[in-house]
Design a protein around this motif. Structure first.
Motif, PDB file in Angstrom:
ATOM      1  N   UNK A 162     -11.490  12.000  33.357  1.00  0.00           N
ATOM      2  CA  UNK A 162     -11.354  11.553  31.971  1.00  0.00           C
ATOM      3  C   UNK A 162     -10.506  10.283  31.889  1.00  0.00           C
ATOM      4  N   UNK A 163      -9.454  10.220  32.718  1.00  0.00           N
ATOM      5  CA  UNK A 163      -8.603   9.040  32.707  1.00  0.00           C
ATOM      6  C   UNK A 163      -9.332   7.801  33.188  1.00  0.00           C
ATOM      7  N   UNK A 164     -10.078   7.931  34.285  1.00  0.00           N
ATOM      8  CA  UNK A 164     -10.837   6.782  34.799  1.00  0.00           C
ATOM      9  C   UNK A 164     -11.921   6.381  33.798  1.00  0.00           C
ATOM     10  N   UNK A 165     -12.512   7.372  33.110  1.00  0.00           N
ATOM     11  CA  UNK A 165     -13.475   7.038  32.065  1.00  0.00           C
ATOM     12  C   UNK A 165     -12.840   6.198  30.975  1.00  0.00           C
ATOM     13  N   UNK A 166     -11.621   6.575  30.543  1.00  0.00           N
ATOM     14  CA  UNK A 166     -10.916   5.797  29.525  1.00  0.00           C
ATOM     15  C   UNK A 166     -10.561   4.405  30.044  1.00  0.00           C
ATOM     16  N   UNK A 167     -10.162   4.312  31.320  1.00  0.00           N
ATOM     17  CA  UNK A 167      -9.850   3.005  31.905  1.00  0.00           C
ATOM     18  C   UNK A 167     -11.094   2.122  31.968  1.00  0.00           C
ATOM     19  N   UNK A 168     -12.234   2.708  32.308  1.00  0.00           N
ATOM     20  CA  UNK A 168     -13.475   1.940  32.332  1.00  0.00           C
ATOM     21  C   UNK A 168     -13.874   1.494  30.930  1.00  0.00           C
ATOM     22  N   UNK A 169     -13.643   2.365  29.939  1.00  0.00           N
ATOM     23  CA  UNK A 169     -13.909   1.979  28.546  1.00  0.00           C
ATOM     24  C   UNK A 169     -13.081   0.749  28.190  1.00  0.00           C
ATOM     25  N   UNK A 170     -11.770   0.794  28.520  1.00  0.00           N
ATOM     26  CA  UNK A 170     -10.897  -0.337  28.219  1.00  0.00           C
ATOM     27  C   UNK A 170     -11.323  -1.588  28.981  1.00  0.00           C
ATOM     28  N   UNK A 171     -11.689  -1.407  30.254  1.00  0.00           N
ATOM     29  CA  UNK A 171     -12.102  -2.550  31.091  1.00  0.00           C
ATOM     30  C   UNK A 171     -13.357  -3.209  30.525  1.00  0.00           C
ATOM     31  N   UNK A 172     -14.359  -2.397  30.160  1.00  0.00           N
ATOM     32  CA  UNK A 172     -15.599  -2.946  29.613  1.00  0.00           C
ATOM     33  C   UNK A 172     -15.346  -3.669  28.298  1.00  0.00           C
ATOM     34  N   UNK A 173     -14.460  -3.114  27.468  1.00  0.00           N
ATOM     35  CA  UNK A 173     -14.134  -3.756  26.192  1.00  0.00           C
ATOM     36  C   UNK A 173     -13.479  -5.118  26.424  1.00  0.00           C
ATOM     37  N   UNK A 174     -12.535  -5.169  27.359  1.00  0.00           N
ATOM     38  CA  UNK A 174     -11.840  -6.421  27.638  1.00  0.00           C
ATOM     39  C   UNK A 174     -12.798  -7.484  28.152  1.00  0.00           C
ATOM     40  N   UNK A 175     -13.667  -7.105  29.080  1.00  0.00           N
ATOM     41  CA  UNK A 175     -14.563  -8.110  29.662  1.00  0.00           C
ATOM     42  C   UNK A 175     -15.694  -8.504  28.721  1.00  0.00           C
ATOM     43  N   UNK A 176     -15.912  -7.722  27.667  1.00  0.00           N
ATOM     44  CA  UNK A 176     -16.833  -8.160  26.616  1.00  0.00           C
ATOM     45  C   UNK A 176     -16.145  -9.116  25.650  1.00  0.00           C
ATOM     46  N   UNK A 177     -14.823  -8.959  25.489  1.00  0.00           N
ATOM     47  CA  UNK A 177     -14.075  -9.798  24.547  1.00  0.00           C
ATOM     48  C   UNK A 177     -13.556 -11.084  25.177  1.00  0.00           C
ATOM     49  N   UNK A 178     -13.340 -11.088  26.486  1.00  0.00           N
ATOM     50  CA  UNK A 178     -12.740 -12.260  27.135  1.00  0.00           C
ATOM     51  C   UNK A 178     -13.537 -13.556  26.933  1.00  0.00           C
ATOM     52  N   UNK A 179     -14.887 -13.555  27.064  1.00  0.00           N
ATOM     53  CA  UNK A 179     -15.600 -14.814  26.833  1.00  0.00           C
ATOM     54  C   UNK A 179     -15.379 -15.375  25.434  1.00  0.00           C
ATOM     55  N   UNK A 180     -15.288 -14.483  24.435  1.00  0.00           N
ATOM     56  CA  UNK A 180     -15.063 -14.937  23.060  1.00  0.00           C
ATOM     57  C   UNK A 180     -13.666 -15.540  22.925  1.00  0.00           C
TER      58      UNK A 180
ATOM     59  N   UNK B 234     -15.097  -7.811  13.615  1.00  0.00           N
ATOM     60  CA  UNK B 234     -14.324  -7.685  12.383  1.00  0.00           C
ATOM     61  C   UNK B 234     -12.935  -8.318  12.484  1.00  0.00           C
ATOM     62  N   UNK B 235     -12.308  -8.233  13.667  1.00  0.00           N
ATOM     63  CA  UNK B 235     -10.912  -8.652  13.775  1.00  0.00           C
ATOM     64  C   UNK B 235     -10.666  -9.724  14.838  1.00  0.00           C
ATOM     65  N   UNK B 236     -11.695 -10.078  15.629  1.00  0.00           N
ATOM     66  CA  UNK B 236     -11.519 -11.067  16.672  1.00  0.00           C
ATOM     67  C   UNK B 236     -11.229 -10.436  18.021  1.00  0.00           C
ATOM     68  N   UNK B 237     -11.158 -11.244  19.091  1.00  0.00           N
ATOM     69  CA  UNK B 237     -11.022 -10.686  20.442  1.00  0.00           C
ATOM     70  C   UNK B 237      -9.625 -10.178  20.771  1.00  0.00           C
ATOM     71  N   UNK B 238      -8.580 -10.740  20.173  1.00  0.00           N
ATOM     72  CA  UNK B 238      -7.220 -10.341  20.556  1.00  0.00           C
ATOM     73  C   UNK B 238      -6.945  -8.866  20.278  1.00  0.00           C
ATOM     74  N   UNK B 239      -7.321  -8.325  19.124  1.00  0.00           N
ATOM     75  CA  UNK B 239      -7.095  -6.889  18.908  1.00  0.00           C
ATOM     76  C   UNK B 239      -7.833  -5.996  19.909  1.00  0.00           C
ATOM     77  N   UNK B 240      -8.968  -6.481  20.443  1.00  0.00           N
ATOM     78  CA  UNK B 240      -9.694  -5.708  21.451  1.00  0.00           C
ATOM     79  C   UNK B 240      -8.829  -5.541  22.693  1.00  0.00           C
ATOM     80  N   UNK B 241      -8.193  -6.633  23.130  1.00  0.00           N
ATOM     81  CA  UNK B 241      -7.338  -6.570  24.315  1.00  0.00           C
ATOM     82  C   UNK B 241      -6.125  -5.675  24.071  1.00  0.00           C
ATOM     83  N   UNK B 242      -5.527  -5.786  22.882  1.00  0.00           N
ATOM     84  CA  UNK B 242      -4.365  -4.956  22.569  1.00  0.00           C
ATOM     85  C   UNK B 242      -4.758  -3.486  22.522  1.00  0.00           C
ATOM     86  N   UNK B 243      -5.903  -3.191  21.887  1.00  0.00           N
ATOM     87  CA  UNK B 243      -6.377  -1.808  21.816  1.00  0.00           C
ATOM     88  C   UNK B 243      -6.664  -1.263  23.212  1.00  0.00           C
ATOM     89  N   UNK B 244      -7.265  -2.089  24.077  1.00  0.00           N
ATOM     90  CA  UNK B 244      -7.547  -1.652  25.446  1.00  0.00           C
ATOM     91  C   UNK B 244      -6.251  -1.351  26.194  1.00  0.00           C
TER      92      UNK B 244
END
Length: 424
Positions: A242-260, A387-397
């Protein structure tokens, strides 16, 4: 029922052995091929006029087998010789990629051809990766698992993340057919390396005499439920999954937001070339950490290394989210290389703890949870970012990493190799 001694009770072993060297070569070759075709598929989809929809279809087809086929792949690995399965899978990859290369050269390929190829390659990935992770414990001593897994992590990072994409881009610049054809040849080379591995001593076809308690004595669903029951019955493994799943969720979110965040009109305004070079920082950092992870775990203990890995990931996501500058982003990407410590600790624990006859099913169930969170993270980044831009995605991750850091650290045994006895 017999009990396998703990790693600490095993006689000290200082070498990994020639069979592991051949497995390492197969790992490096397969991951280099993976890195090339994972770049070649979406780029070729664009060149064939697929647009955003075509690229998304090809990407979805390549990941769908992890949701549809992962549990069955674990059953296959437990029922049959995993080393033979790896040879069969990579031979199949040679056929799929060779056929795709031929169709591209003849001008007969389209998005449908790429989607089918991506789906078949994805099925092969589920079987090969599951078999690969169950092979290592049979080739090295228990007290060498951290060292072996760190070497494999180094090979994966070097070939898949650092060498594969630029080689794939270079080959695509010459010809898409050449890129797919070269990938087929790489998989063929790995088949030859896998032929050098000795036959599995503990695995035989379903219900065989040297496979006590293995898959095959009951129905398919019952065998799969047995693997799931072991995963859900081992609290540490479940926390890790479950922990690695959450880490992968955060990782995928960050790498989707980084180009923006990084590319124009984002606040950093980097060129594509500069952005690509910056991403290499994570790969270089991960390579260094992978080479140092085994001695670090031996000296500091698995629990402290787990905490360091999680702290590195949290800092790597939070820092550029709070202060988005090029320098801070570079430091953050360097910090994420510490995630290799998490990988080595969790994989080694799973290999040391799960009985060999269940390892395929438990590994596939574990990875189903871990990989199933990747598309969720990408979708979350799309919703929050729009809705909020890429920075909140990184903070949430970063907050997600902090949330799972406590249970993952608490459930990690302080000393490397201090795992529960394996039963068979």
């Amino acid at each position: 029922m017999t009990t396998t001694p703990l790693a600490s009770d095993s006689p000290p072993t200082t070498t990994l052995g020639r069979p592991f060297v051949w497995l390492w070569h197969a790992c490096a070759g397969s991951n280099l091929a993976d890195g090339i075709y994972q770049v070649a598929l979406p780029v070729t989809a664009v060149h064939l006029g697929g647009g955003a929809g075509g690229v998304a279809l090809v990407a979805a087809m390549s990941r769908a087998p992890w949701l549809l086929f992962a549990l069955f792949s674990g059953l296959l690995v437990d029922r049959y010789d995993e080393r033979r399965l790896m040879r069969i899978v990579n031979s199949g990859r040679v056929v799929v990629l060779g056929t795709t290369a031929l169709l591209l050269a003849l001008g007969r390929a389209d998005i449908a051809v790429l989607a089918v190829a991506a789906f078949l390659l994805g099925i092969g990935e589920t079987v090969f990766d599951t078999a690969f992770h169950t092979t290592t414990p049979g080739l090295v001593a228990p007290n060498q698992l951290e060292r072996a897994n760190s070497r494999l992590q180094a090979a994966e990072i070097t070939t898949n993340q650092m060498a594969g994409p630029p080689v794939g881009g270079m080959l695509l610049g010459l010809s898409a057919g050449l890129a797919f054809g070269a990938t087929a040849l790489l998989y063929l080379a790995t088949v030859l390396a896998l032929l050098a591995l000795p036959a599995s001593g503990g695995t035989s076809p379903a219900g065989g005499p040297d496979h006590p308690g293995g898959a095959g004595r009951t129905g398919v669903l019952a065998d799969i439920r047995t693997g799931l029951a072991f995963l859900f019955g081992n609290r540490t493994l479940l926390v890790y999954a479950l922990g690695v799943g959450a880490l992968n969720l955060a990782w995928a979110a960050v790498y989707a937001a980084l180009p923006v965040l990084a590319l124009p009109p984002g606040p950093l305004g980097l060129s594509s070339a500069s952005y690509g070079s910056l991403l290499m920082v994570a790969g270089v950092s991960g390579l260094v950490v992978s080479l140092l992870s085994a001695p670090a775990i031996s000296r500091l203990g698995a629990r402290l290394c787990m905490a360091l890995g999680l702290a590195g990931m949290a800092a790597g996501f939070l820092l550029p989210g709070v202060r988005p500058t090029v320098a801070v982003l570079g430091v953050g990407l360097g910090c994420t290389g510490l995630l290799i410590l998490i990988n080595v600790v969790t994989v080694s624990y799973r290999q040391r703890t799960v009985p060999q006859h269940l390892l395929g099913r438990v590994t596939s169930a574990y990875r189903l949870i871990a990989f199933g969170c990747l598309p969720v993270g990408s979708a979350l980044a799309g919703v929050v970012g729009s809705h909020f831009g890429p920075r909140p995605v990184l903070v949430l991750a970063g907050c997600v990493v902090c949330a799972v850091a406590v249970p993952m650290t608490v459930y990690t045994r302080p000393a490397a190799g201090d795992a529960a006895p394996r039963t068979s």
